[in-house]
Design an enzyme around this catalytic site. Structure first.
Site, PDB file in Angstrom:
ATOM      1  CE1 TYR A  44      49.646 -22.316  26.369  1.00 41.16           C
ATOM      2  CE2 TYR A  44      49.578 -24.674  26.028  1.00 41.16           C
ATOM      3  CZ  TYR A  44      49.735 -23.599  26.863  1.00 41.16           C
ATOM      4  OH  TYR A  44      49.980 -23.810  28.208  1.00 41.16           O
TER       5      TYR A  44
ATOM      6  CG  PHE B 143      57.833 -22.523  32.142  1.00 39.88           C
ATOM      7  CD1 PHE B 143      57.481 -22.764  30.815  1.00 39.88           C
ATOM      8  CD2 PHE B 143      57.620 -21.260  32.663  1.00 39.88           C
ATOM      9  CE1 PHE B 143      56.937 -21.763  30.033  1.00 39.88           C
ATOM     10  CE2 PHE B 143      57.078 -20.249  31.892  1.00 39.88           C
ATOM     11  CZ  PHE B 143      56.732 -20.501  30.565  1.00 39.88           C
ATOM     12  N   PRO B 144      58.548 -27.351  33.267  1.00 37.09           N
ATOM     13  CG  PRO B 144      58.027 -29.427  32.334  1.00 37.09           C
ATOM     14  CD  PRO B 144      57.608 -27.980  32.322  1.00 37.09           C
ATOM     15  CG  LEU B 145      62.482 -29.991  30.931  1.00 37.62           C
ATOM     16  CD1 LEU B 145      62.678 -30.557  29.538  1.00 37.62           C
ATOM     17  CD2 LEU B 145      63.330 -30.762  31.947  1.00 37.62           C
ATOM     18  N   GLY B 146      62.425 -25.520  33.008  1.00 34.11           N
ATOM     19  CA  GLY B 146      62.876 -24.148  33.130  1.00 34.11           C
ATOM     20  C   GLY B 146      62.236 -23.185  32.164  1.00 34.11           C
ATOM     21  N   GLY B 147      61.679 -23.690  31.073  1.00 32.62           N
ATOM     22  CA  GLY B 147      60.982 -22.841  30.113  1.00 32.62           C
ATOM     23  C   GLY B 147      61.842 -21.783  29.461  1.00 32.62           C
TER      24      GLY B 147
ATOM     25  CG  LEU C 231      66.399 -26.756  34.812  1.00 31.61           C
ATOM     26  CD1 LEU C 231      65.422 -27.900  34.635  1.00 31.61           C
ATOM     27  CD2 LEU C 231      66.008 -25.911  36.011  1.00 31.61           C
TER      28      LEU C 231
END
Length: 288
Positions: free
Chosen positions: A62, A216-220, A225
């Site tokens: 990263y 990507f819990p928010l779509g990344g 969403l």
């Protein structure tokens, strides 16, 4: 943070809050993009811990596109010596290529240097959780064996360099194969409110007490969403759509750990506040 979202026993012996922090966005907004201000990154990390985050997800790869800002370095600079209850998870498998991209290794011998790099850059003697990440940026590579690579990581665990092992970007067959070699504490796969095709593997993990950690819990940035139903529930709670998306994940299964990432203090506060949203059965019915 709601009491319902506290203290998941990662690996059976590391109780952590179910809302953590993903460090991928700290060095750069886009994966290959320009470097972000490192001082802001350090401030975000310090504030995350102040807000109760005790689970940070990172990786040595990263970095900003030019390699000048690195997530592991920011974590060490901001938080070392680390709080006693802080769990830092990292992943190995991919490595940066000369052009700034990523290439996944299939050679088990490559994993020890990767683990040692994480130990050094984070400034620890043992890594709390190490995921074996397989494949590229797409779907899990079906039919590919993880045995030799997972055995290599299991050997490093036996040496005391790793506390718990995980898998990333895998399917049910990969998980079953790995579990014949060593315990699996967590699975990290692509999953969110608009991408629910991993529900079967999520259920397998829940039954086995294995943490399921959506990346990507928010779509990344790959999925929108926002929708009529999500907006309806958000309005009902006086919340944002991303907050409801995170609350939905937490309500979906007790073994889900959310690790939303951000490089700004404002978004950090918003994400952590999602842990205080208790969705009703009516909300969940709407979002189903």
């Amino acid at each position: 943070m709601s009491d319902d979202f506290r203290d998941f026993p990662l690996g059976g012996d590391l109780p952590i809050n179910r809302v953590g922090f993903g460090a991928m966005r700290l060095p750069t907004r886009e994966f290959h993009g320009a470097a972000r201000d490192p001082e802001t990154g350090r401030a975000v990390l310090r504030r995350a811990v102040e807000l109760g985050v005790d689970h940070i997800d990172t990786a040595a790869f990263y970095t900003s596109g030019d390699g000048t800002v690195r997530a592991n370095a920011l974590i060490r600079e901001a938080l070392h010596p680390y709080p006693a209850d802080l769990v830092i998870a990292t992943k190995v498998g991919p490595a940066r290529t000369p052009d700034g991209g990523l290439a996944a290794t299939a050679d088990p011998a490559d994993l020890r240097p990767m683990v040692e790099e994480n130990l050094e850059t984070l400034g620890v003697d043992r890594l709390d959780l190490v995921y074996l990440r397989i494949g590229g940026a797409g779907e899990p590579p079906r039919g590919e064996s993880v045995a030799a690579r997972f055995e290599a990581l299991a050997a490093l665990r036996e040496e005391g360099l790793i506390r718990h092992l995980g898998l990333s970007n895998v399917d049910a067959d990969h998980l079953a194969e790995a579990r014949t070699i060593a315990p699996v504490a967590a699975v990290q796969n692509h999953y969110h409110a608009a991408k629910r095709d991993d529900a079967r593997l999520l259920a397998v993990c829940a039954e086995a007490g294995i943490a399921y950690v959506p990346f990507f819990p928010l779509g990344g940035g790959l999925s929108d969403l926002t929708g009529e139903r999500m907006a309806e529930v958000a309005n009902r709670h006086g919340a944002t759509v991303p907050q409801i998306a995170l609350a939905w994940l937490l309500a979906s299964s007790p073994n889900i750990l959310a690790i939303p990432g951000t490089g700004t203090l404002a978004h950090l506060e918003e994400n952590i506040a999602a842990g205080s949203i208790a969705l009703t059965s009516e909300d969940l019915s709407v979002l189903a």
